[in-house]
Design a protein around this motif. Structure first.
Motif, PDB file in Angstrom:
ATOM      1  N   LEU A 161      20.035  19.999  58.571  1.00 48.07           N
ATOM      2  CA  LEU A 161      18.723  19.437  58.300  1.00 48.07           C
ATOM      3  C   LEU A 161      18.471  19.449  56.797  1.00 48.07           C
ATOM      4  CD1 LEU A 161      16.667  21.443  60.961  1.00 48.07           C
ATOM      5  CD2 LEU A 161      17.689  19.177  61.263  1.00 48.07           C
ATOM      6  N   SER A 162      17.483  18.673  56.373  1.00 54.86           N
ATOM      7  CA  SER A 162      17.031  18.685  54.982  1.00 54.86           C
ATOM      8  C   SER A 162      15.570  19.135  54.964  1.00 54.86           C
ATOM      9  CB  SER A 162      17.169  17.306  54.341  1.00 54.86           C
ATOM     10  OG  SER A 162      18.525  16.933  54.229  1.00 54.86           O
ATOM     11  N   ILE A 163      15.276  20.146  54.143  1.00 53.28           N
ATOM     12  CA  ILE A 163      13.915  20.673  54.037  1.00 53.28           C
ATOM     13  C   ILE A 163      13.566  20.802  52.562  1.00 53.28           C
ATOM     14  CG2 ILE A 163      12.445  22.680  54.463  1.00 53.28           C
ATOM     15  CD1 ILE A 163      13.951  23.218  56.984  1.00 53.28           C
ATOM     16  N   ASN A 171      19.541  20.845  51.523  1.00 51.55           N
ATOM     17  CA  ASN A 171      20.188  19.804  52.326  1.00 51.55           C
ATOM     18  C   ASN A 171      21.205  20.323  53.330  1.00 51.55           C
ATOM     19  OD1 ASN A 171      18.817  17.661  50.906  1.00 51.55           O
ATOM     20  ND2 ASN A 171      20.209  18.044  49.178  1.00 51.55           N
ATOM     21  N   LYS A 172      21.442  21.627  53.350  1.00 51.56           N
ATOM     22  CA  LYS A 172      22.392  22.209  54.296  1.00 51.56           C
ATOM     23  C   LYS A 172      21.701  23.282  55.132  1.00 51.56           C
ATOM     24  CE  LYS A 172      26.579  21.330  51.593  1.00 51.56           C
ATOM     25  NZ  LYS A 172      27.778  21.938  50.959  1.00 51.56           N
ATOM     26  N   VAL A 173      20.642  22.881  55.809  1.00 52.83           N
ATOM     27  CA  VAL A 173      19.820  23.813  56.567  1.00 52.83           C
ATOM     28  C   VAL A 173      20.168  23.723  58.047  1.00 52.83           C
ATOM     29  CG1 VAL A 173      17.467  24.496  57.177  1.00 52.83           C
ATOM     30  CG2 VAL A 173      17.960  23.579  54.887  1.00 52.83           C
ATOM     31  N   ARG A 174      20.280  24.870  58.677  1.00 58.36           N
ATOM     32  CA  ARG A 174      20.494  24.938  60.124  1.00 58.36           C
ATOM     33  C   ARG A 174      19.325  25.672  60.762  1.00 58.36           C
ATOM     34  NH1 ARG A 174      25.633  25.053  57.750  1.00 58.36           N
ATOM     35  NH2 ARG A 174      27.162  23.746  58.819  1.00 58.36           N
ATOM     36  N   LEU A 193       9.250  36.012  65.977  1.00 59.89           N
ATOM     37  CA  LEU A 193       9.742  34.718  65.507  1.00 59.89           C
ATOM     38  C   LEU A 193      10.106  33.789  66.658  1.00 59.89           C
ATOM     39  CD1 LEU A 193      12.099  35.886  62.616  1.00 59.89           C
ATOM     40  CD2 LEU A 193       9.632  35.494  62.569  1.00 59.89           C
ATOM     41  N   LYS A 194      10.014  32.495  66.399  1.00 59.63           N
ATOM     42  CA  LYS A 194      10.502  31.516  67.372  1.00 59.63           C
ATOM     43  C   LYS A 194      11.644  30.679  66.813  1.00 59.63           C
ATOM     44  CE  LYS A 194       6.853  28.072  66.464  1.00 59.63           C
ATOM     45  NZ  LYS A 194       5.757  27.304  67.110  1.00 59.63           N
ATOM     46  N   ASN A 195      11.801  30.624  65.489  1.00 57.47           N
ATOM     47  CA  ASN A 195      12.993  29.999  64.898  1.00 57.47           C
ATOM     48  C   ASN A 195      13.171  30.420  63.442  1.00 57.47           C
ATOM     49  OD1 ASN A 195      11.354  28.027  63.355  1.00 57.47           O
ATOM     50  ND2 ASN A 195      10.985  27.153  65.371  1.00 57.47           N
ATOM     51  N   ILE A 196      14.394  30.217  62.957  1.00 55.90           N
ATOM     52  CA  ILE A 196      14.778  30.564  61.588  1.00 55.90           C
ATOM     53  C   ILE A 196      15.411  29.332  60.948  1.00 55.90           C
ATOM     54  CG2 ILE A 196      16.303  32.013  60.182  1.00 55.90           C
ATOM     55  CD1 ILE A 196      16.269  34.043  62.379  1.00 55.90           C
ATOM     56  N   TYR A 197      15.219  29.187  59.640  1.00 51.97           N
ATOM     57  CA  TYR A 197      15.876  28.125  58.879  1.00 51.97           C
ATOM     58  C   TYR A 197      16.853  28.783  57.911  1.00 51.97           C
ATOM     59  CZ  TYR A 197      12.035  25.404  60.779  1.00 51.97           C
ATOM     60  OH  TYR A 197      11.144  24.810  61.644  1.00 51.97           O
ATOM     61  N   PHE A 198      18.140  28.476  58.118  1.00 53.29           N
ATOM     62  CA  PHE A 198      19.200  29.117  57.342  1.00 53.29           C
ATOM     63  C   PHE A 198      19.870  28.072  56.455  1.00 53.29           C
ATOM     64  CE2 PHE A 198      23.522  30.557  56.556  1.00 53.29           C
ATOM     65  CZ  PHE A 198      23.379  31.922  56.315  1.00 53.29           C
ATOM     66  N   LYS A 202      22.238  30.043  50.499  1.00 55.14           N
ATOM     67  CA  LYS A 202      20.952  30.625  50.118  1.00 55.14           C
ATOM     68  C   LYS A 202      20.481  31.683  51.110  1.00 55.14           C
ATOM     69  CE  LYS A 202      17.203  30.551  47.438  1.00 55.14           C
ATOM     70  NZ  LYS A 202      17.210  30.842  45.999  1.00 55.14           N
ATOM     71  N   GLY A 203      20.841  31.529  52.373  1.00 53.06           N
ATOM     72  CA  GLY A 203      20.399  32.471  53.395  1.00 53.06           C
ATOM     73  C   GLY A 203      19.176  31.969  54.132  1.00 53.06           C
ATOM     74  N   VAL A 204      18.330  32.885  54.560  1.00 53.42           N
ATOM     75  CA  VAL A 204      17.136  32.532  55.326  1.00 53.42           C
ATOM     76  C   VAL A 204      16.065  32.014  54.368  1.00 53.42           C
ATOM     77  CG1 VAL A 204      15.313  33.366  56.848  1.00 53.42           C
ATOM     78  CG2 VAL A 204      17.648  34.232  57.110  1.00 53.42           C
ATOM     79  N   ILE A 205      15.784  30.709  54.444  1.00 51.62           N
ATOM     80  CA  ILE A 205      14.780  30.125  53.553  1.00 51.62           C
ATOM     81  C   ILE A 205      13.429  29.962  54.251  1.00 51.62           C
ATOM     82  CG2 ILE A 205      16.517  28.913  52.194  1.00 51.62           C
ATOM     83  CD1 ILE A 205      15.576  26.319  53.668  1.00 51.62           C
ATOM     84  N   GLY A 206      13.380  30.257  55.547  1.00 46.03           N
ATOM     85  CA  GLY A 206      12.108  30.145  56.242  1.00 46.03           C
ATOM     86  C   GLY A 206      12.203  30.568  57.688  1.00 46.03           C
ATOM     87  N   PHE A 207      11.047  30.810  58.279  1.00 44.16           N
ATOM     88  CA  PHE A 207      10.974  31.103  59.710  1.00 44.16           C
ATOM     89  C   PHE A 207       9.568  30.776  60.201  1.00 44.16           C
ATOM     90  CE2 PHE A 207      10.939  34.978  57.121  1.00 44.16           C
ATOM     91  CZ  PHE A 207       9.686  35.501  57.356  1.00 44.16           C
ATOM     92  N   ASP A 208       9.475  30.477  61.481  1.00 44.32           N
ATOM     93  CA  ASP A 208       8.203  30.187  62.134  1.00 44.32           C
ATOM     94  C   ASP A 208       7.934  31.268  63.168  1.00 44.32           C
ATOM     95  OD1 ASP A 208       8.211  27.819  60.674  1.00 44.32           O
ATOM     96  OD2 ASP A 208       9.110  26.667  62.318  1.00 44.32           O
ATOM     97  N   ASP A 209       6.673  31.691  63.304  1.00 45.87           N
ATOM     98  CA  ASP A 209       6.354  32.729  64.266  1.00 45.87           C
ATOM     99  C   ASP A 209       5.555  32.170  65.441  1.00 45.87           C
ATOM    100  OD1 ASP A 209       3.597  32.649  63.589  1.00 45.87           O
ATOM    101  OD2 ASP A 209       3.844  34.210  62.062  1.00 45.87           O
ATOM    102  N   LEU A 210       5.271  33.011  66.405  1.00 43.74           N
ATOM    103  CA  LEU A 210       4.591  32.582  67.625  1.00 43.74           C
ATOM    104  C   LEU A 210       3.136  32.212  67.395  1.00 43.74           C
ATOM    105  CD1 LEU A 210       5.953  34.963  70.411  1.00 43.74           C
ATOM    106  CD2 LEU A 210       6.608  32.615  69.879  1.00 43.74           C
TER     107      LEU A 210
END
Length: 219
Positions: A161-163, A171-174, A193-198, A202-210
Motif C-alpha cells: 500500500l501507499s500511505i 510506498n512499501k506499506v503492508r 489494536l485492530k490493524n498495523i501498518y508496517f 521503517k517498521g511500524v508507521i501506524g496502527f488503528d485501535d478498536l
C-alpha cells in the motif's frame, strides 16, 4: 603472575570449547542473504523515542531499547526435561517500551518488538522436520497492547500500500489485521489494536485501535 596466566589459559580453553561445541553440533544455520538487505529496519537507533499521534492529537511514545543483528539459536525445552537445539538463524531484533511504563518494568520492557529473521520454510518439532530452504519473515510483538494476542506475523507476501503521513509518502506499506480482544481492560493504558501498518525499512508507521483512533508515526 602464574595465577593470572593459568586463569587466562582457562578462559581461552573455555572459549575454544564453546566454539567447537557450536561447530560440531551439525545444526543448520539459516544466514541472512544478500536479498534480505532491502528489508532491514535502518532508522530506529537505540535511545530514539517513536511518537505516534491520533486524529485527536493524543500521543503514544515508545523508546527504542535494543536494536541488534546477530546469530540466534532456536531451541525448545524446560528445566525438568532439558532443551533440544534445532537450528541457528540470523535475526535483527528491535525492542521498544512505552513511556507510560517505568523504564525496565518487567512486564513491558521488551514486549513491543520487531523480529526480522531468516527462518526455515518448513519447521516442526514433533516429529522434527526442518527444511533446507528458508524464507525471510517478521514477527511483531504486541504484548503491552490490549490486543488479546501475542504477536503479528509478516511473510512479505501481503499486498503493498501507499500511505502519506505529514507529507511523507510511504510506498512499501503492508497492512496487518489483528484479531481484537473481545473483552479489553478499560483501565489499561495502551489500546486494543485492530490493524498495523508496517513500512519496509521503517517498521511500524501506524496502527488503528478498536475506538477508531488512527495512530500515525510522527518521526
Amino acid at each position: 603472575m602464574k595465577k593470572l596466566i593459568i586463569l587466562l589459559a582457562i578462559i581461552a580453553n573455555l572459549g575454544c570449547s564453546n566454539e567447537k561445541e557450536e561447530i560440531s553440533d551439525n545444526l543448520q544455520y539459516f544466514k541472512f542473504q544478500q536479498t534480505d538487505s532491502d528489508k532491514f529496519i535502518n532508522s530506529t537507533e537505540v535511545g530514539k523515542v517513536l511518537i505516534y499521534k491520533n486524529q485527536n492529537n493524543s500521543e503514544l511514545k515508545f523508546k527504542v531499547l535494543i536494536n541488534k543483528t546477530e546469530k540466534q539459536l532456536e531451541s525448545r525445552g524446560d528445566f525438568v526435561n532439558g532443551s533440544t537445539k534445532y537450528f541457528y538463524y540470523d535475526e535483527q531484533r528491535i525492542e521498544m517500551q512505552s513511556t507510560l511504563f517505568a523504564e525496565g518494568d518487567f512486564c513491558c520492557n521488551s514486549s513491543f518488538y520487531l523480529s526480522l529473521k531468516r527462518w526455515p520454510k518448513v519447521y516442526q518439532t514433533n516429529p522434527t522436520l526442518i527444511s533446507q530452504d528458508s524464507k525471510f519473515i517478521t514477527n511483531i510483538g504486541l504484548v503491552p497492547f490490549e490486543t488479546g494476542i501475542q504477536s503479528a506475523f509478516l511473510d512479505y507476501s501481503e499486498a503493498l500500500l501507499s500511505i502519506t503521513i505529514n507529507g511523507t509518502a510511504y510506498n512499501k506499506v503492508r497492512k496487518i489485521e489483528i484479531n481484537p480482544n473481545p473483552s479489553p481492560n478499560p483501565n489499561w493504558q495502551l489500546p486494543s489494536l485492530k490493524n498495523i501498518y508496517f513500512e519496509q525499512n521503517k517498521g511500524v508507521i501506524g496502527f488503528d485501535d478498536l475506538q477508531n483512533n488512527e495512530w500515525r508515526l510522527q518521526n
